[in-house]
Scaffold this motif. Sequence first.
Motif, PDB file in Angstrom:
ATOM      1  N   ALA A  66     -38.138  35.774  -1.098  1.00  0.00           N
ATOM      2  CA  ALA A  66     -38.363  37.211  -1.175  1.00  0.00           C
ATOM      3  C   ALA A  66     -37.736  37.856  -2.406  1.00  0.00           C
ATOM      4  N   LEU A  67     -36.614  37.291  -2.884  1.00  0.00           N
ATOM      5  CA  LEU A  67     -35.845  37.951  -3.940  1.00  0.00           C
ATOM      6  C   LEU A  67     -36.139  37.409  -5.334  1.00  0.00           C
ATOM      7  N   ALA A  68     -36.874  36.337  -5.432  1.00  0.00           N
ATOM      8  CA  ALA A  68     -37.444  35.829  -6.679  1.00  0.00           C
ATOM      9  C   ALA A  68     -36.446  35.535  -7.792  1.00  0.00           C
ATOM     10  N   PRO A  69     -35.396  34.763  -7.529  1.00  0.00           N
ATOM     11  CA  PRO A  69     -34.566  34.293  -8.643  1.00  0.00           C
ATOM     12  C   PRO A  69     -35.322  33.231  -9.435  1.00  0.00           C
ATOM     13  N   VAL A  70     -34.858  32.954 -10.650  1.00  0.00           N
ATOM     14  CA  VAL A  70     -35.490  31.885 -11.434  1.00  0.00           C
ATOM     15  C   VAL A  70     -34.896  30.525 -11.078  1.00  0.00           C
ATOM     16  N   GLY A  71     -33.792  30.511 -10.337  1.00  0.00           N
ATOM     17  CA  GLY A  71     -33.171  29.276  -9.895  1.00  0.00           C
ATOM     18  C   GLY A  71     -32.143  29.566  -8.826  1.00  0.00           C
ATOM     19  N   VAL A  72     -31.744  28.528  -8.107  1.00  0.00           N
ATOM     20  CA  VAL A  72     -30.742  28.667  -7.055  1.00  0.00           C
ATOM     21  C   VAL A  72     -29.658  27.609  -7.266  1.00  0.00           C
ATOM     22  N   LEU A  73     -28.406  28.055  -7.258  1.00  0.00           N
ATOM     23  CA  LEU A  73     -27.251  27.173  -7.397  1.00  0.00           C
ATOM     24  C   LEU A  73     -26.596  27.006  -6.031  1.00  0.00           C
ATOM     25  N   ALA A  74     -26.651  25.804  -5.487  1.00  0.00           N
ATOM     26  CA  ALA A  74     -26.128  25.535  -4.148  1.00  0.00           C
ATOM     27  C   ALA A  74     -24.867  24.680  -4.261  1.00  0.00           C
ATOM     28  N   LEU A  75     -23.713  25.317  -4.121  1.00  0.00           N
ATOM     29  CA  LEU A  75     -22.435  24.632  -4.191  1.00  0.00           C
ATOM     30  C   LEU A  75     -21.989  24.281  -2.775  1.00  0.00           C
ATOM     31  N   ALA A  76     -21.710  23.007  -2.537  1.00  0.00           N
ATOM     32  CA  ALA A  76     -21.264  22.542  -1.216  1.00  0.00           C
ATOM     33  C   ALA A  76     -22.215  23.004  -0.111  1.00  0.00           C
ATOM     34  N   PHE A  77     -23.515  22.860  -0.350  1.00  0.00           N
ATOM     35  CA  PHE A  77     -24.489  23.255   0.675  1.00  0.00           C
ATOM     36  C   PHE A  77     -24.269  22.401   1.925  1.00  0.00           C
ATOM     37  N   PRO A  78     -24.068  23.033   3.096  1.00  0.00           N
ATOM     38  CA  PRO A  78     -23.769  22.276   4.322  1.00  0.00           C
ATOM     39  C   PRO A  78     -25.039  21.835   5.048  1.00  0.00           C
ATOM     40  N   LEU A  97     -29.959  23.552  -8.271  1.00  0.00           N
ATOM     41  CA  LEU A  97     -28.887  22.610  -8.574  1.00  0.00           C
ATOM     42  C   LEU A  97     -27.965  22.579  -7.374  1.00  0.00           C
ATOM     43  N   ALA A  98     -27.830  21.410  -6.757  1.00  0.00           N
ATOM     44  CA  ALA A  98     -26.920  21.235  -5.628  1.00  0.00           C
ATOM     45  C   ALA A  98     -25.718  20.423  -6.110  1.00  0.00           C
ATOM     46  N   VAL A  99     -24.530  21.001  -5.977  1.00  0.00           N
ATOM     47  CA  VAL A  99     -23.299  20.331  -6.383  1.00  0.00           C
ATOM     48  C   VAL A  99     -22.451  20.130  -5.130  1.00  0.00           C
ATOM     49  N   SER A 100     -22.107  18.885  -4.825  1.00  0.00           N
ATOM     50  CA  SER A 100     -21.370  18.574  -3.604  1.00  0.00           C
ATOM     51  C   SER A 100     -20.238  17.607  -3.891  1.00  0.00           C
ATOM     52  N   GLY A 101     -19.228  17.620  -3.023  1.00  0.00           N
ATOM     53  CA  GLY A 101     -18.161  16.628  -3.078  1.00  0.00           C
ATOM     54  C   GLY A 101     -18.623  15.340  -2.425  1.00  0.00           C
ATOM     55  N   PRO A 152     -27.188  17.170  -0.100  1.00  0.00           N
ATOM     56  CA  PRO A 152     -28.648  17.235  -0.256  1.00  0.00           C
ATOM     57  C   PRO A 152     -29.167  16.075  -1.105  1.00  0.00           C
ATOM     58  N   GLU A 153     -30.417  15.744  -0.907  1.00  0.00           N
ATOM     59  CA  GLU A 153     -31.037  14.681  -1.688  1.00  0.00           C
ATOM     60  C   GLU A 153     -31.764  15.269  -2.893  1.00  0.00           C
ATOM     61  N   ARG A 180     -35.151  19.707  -7.362  1.00  0.00           N
ATOM     62  CA  ARG A 180     -33.730  19.840  -7.044  1.00  0.00           C
ATOM     63  C   ARG A 180     -32.912  18.754  -7.740  1.00  0.00           C
ATOM     64  N   GLU A 181     -31.990  19.189  -8.572  1.00  0.00           N
ATOM     65  CA  GLU A 181     -31.020  18.278  -9.170  1.00  0.00           C
ATOM     66  C   GLU A 181     -29.788  18.234  -8.272  1.00  0.00           C
ATOM     67  N   VAL A 182     -29.200  17.058  -8.140  1.00  0.00           N
ATOM     68  CA  VAL A 182     -28.020  16.887  -7.299  1.00  0.00           C
ATOM     69  C   VAL A 182     -26.900  16.259  -8.129  1.00  0.00           C
ATOM     70  N   VAL A 183     -25.753  16.903  -8.108  1.00  0.00           N
ATOM     71  CA  VAL A 183     -24.563  16.377  -8.771  1.00  0.00           C
ATOM     72  C   VAL A 183     -23.493  16.155  -7.706  1.00  0.00           C
ATOM     73  N   VAL A 184     -22.961  14.954  -7.645  1.00  0.00           N
ATOM     74  CA  VAL A 184     -21.919  14.616  -6.678  1.00  0.00           C
ATOM     75  C   VAL A 184     -20.607  14.410  -7.439  1.00  0.00           C
ATOM     76  N   LEU A 185     -19.607  15.177  -7.061  1.00  0.00           N
ATOM     77  CA  LEU A 185     -18.305  15.127  -7.723  1.00  0.00           C
ATOM     78  C   LEU A 185     -17.260  14.544  -6.788  1.00  0.00           C
ATOM     79  N   ALA A 186     -16.163  14.117  -7.333  1.00  0.00           N
ATOM     80  CA  ALA A 186     -15.044  13.679  -6.507  1.00  0.00           C
ATOM     81  C   ALA A 186     -14.559  14.855  -5.676  1.00  0.00           C
ATOM     82  N   GLY A 187     -14.209  14.599  -4.413  1.00  0.00           N
ATOM     83  CA  GLY A 187     -13.707  15.669  -3.568  1.00  0.00           C
ATOM     84  C   GLY A 187     -14.473  15.795  -2.273  1.00  0.00           C
ATOM     85  N   ASP A 188     -14.181  16.880  -1.553  1.00  0.00           N
ATOM     86  CA  ASP A 188     -14.794  17.104  -0.251  1.00  0.00           C
ATOM     87  C   ASP A 188     -15.512  18.453  -0.238  1.00  0.00           C
ATOM     88  N   HIS A 189     -15.657  19.051   0.945  1.00  0.00           N
ATOM     89  CA  HIS A 189     -16.423  20.287   1.063  1.00  0.00           C
ATOM     90  C   HIS A 189     -15.778  21.447   0.308  1.00  0.00           C
TER      91      HIS A 189
END
Length: 213
Positions: free
Chosen positions: A123-135, A161-165, A173-174, A179-188
Amino acid sequence: MTDRDPITVETPHGPAAVHLDEAGIDDGGAPRGLLVLGHGAGGGVEAPDLMGARSAAREAGLAVARVLQPYRVAGRKAPAPAAQLDAAWAAVVAHLRDRLPGVPQVHGGRSSGARVACRGAAALAPVGVLALAFPLLAPARKDGTRPDRGPEIDAVTVPVLAVSGANDRFGIPEQTATREVVVLAGDHSLRARGPVAAAVGPWLERVLAPAAV
């Protein structure tokens, strides 16, 4: 206006506090884009991953708005119902669109805030969505089941872009075609501020490139 002077935005469920960095405005220009970020369920806008994303966006010449939901402004930690979160988010986005007309927006947040950004994307029409620690998975119910929140992020059609620990107990997320996925050291908690900034910066450049044409 800087992040030290939050602005108040009235929403259908009380006032939200918006910490706004208006990149480029002081020089008489307009920012390349606006990154709007929401916080986690019981947290605030100073979370390390949000601050990492903010740093990357400012370095890239974007304005950044970190949004404190009305229930947190009121001093409550228990999150409001999803419909209230979404309505307040939409009101803030509309305010920011009026304040910075014609500026492409990227929406995002951490955990609960990422879910809000995903649910509102159509509905809000961003050009992209940044999902940090998406549960991806909710906390376990009494019967041991964990509701799947994957459909919320799967429904987003703009680049994500989904960035998760790596040890996030709520899942990661897959990767998909959009959808780009970046997995970093760490947790939620995703406290790796520097690595978050390093992941977010190049993605913002890619997402904003079509908007600049």
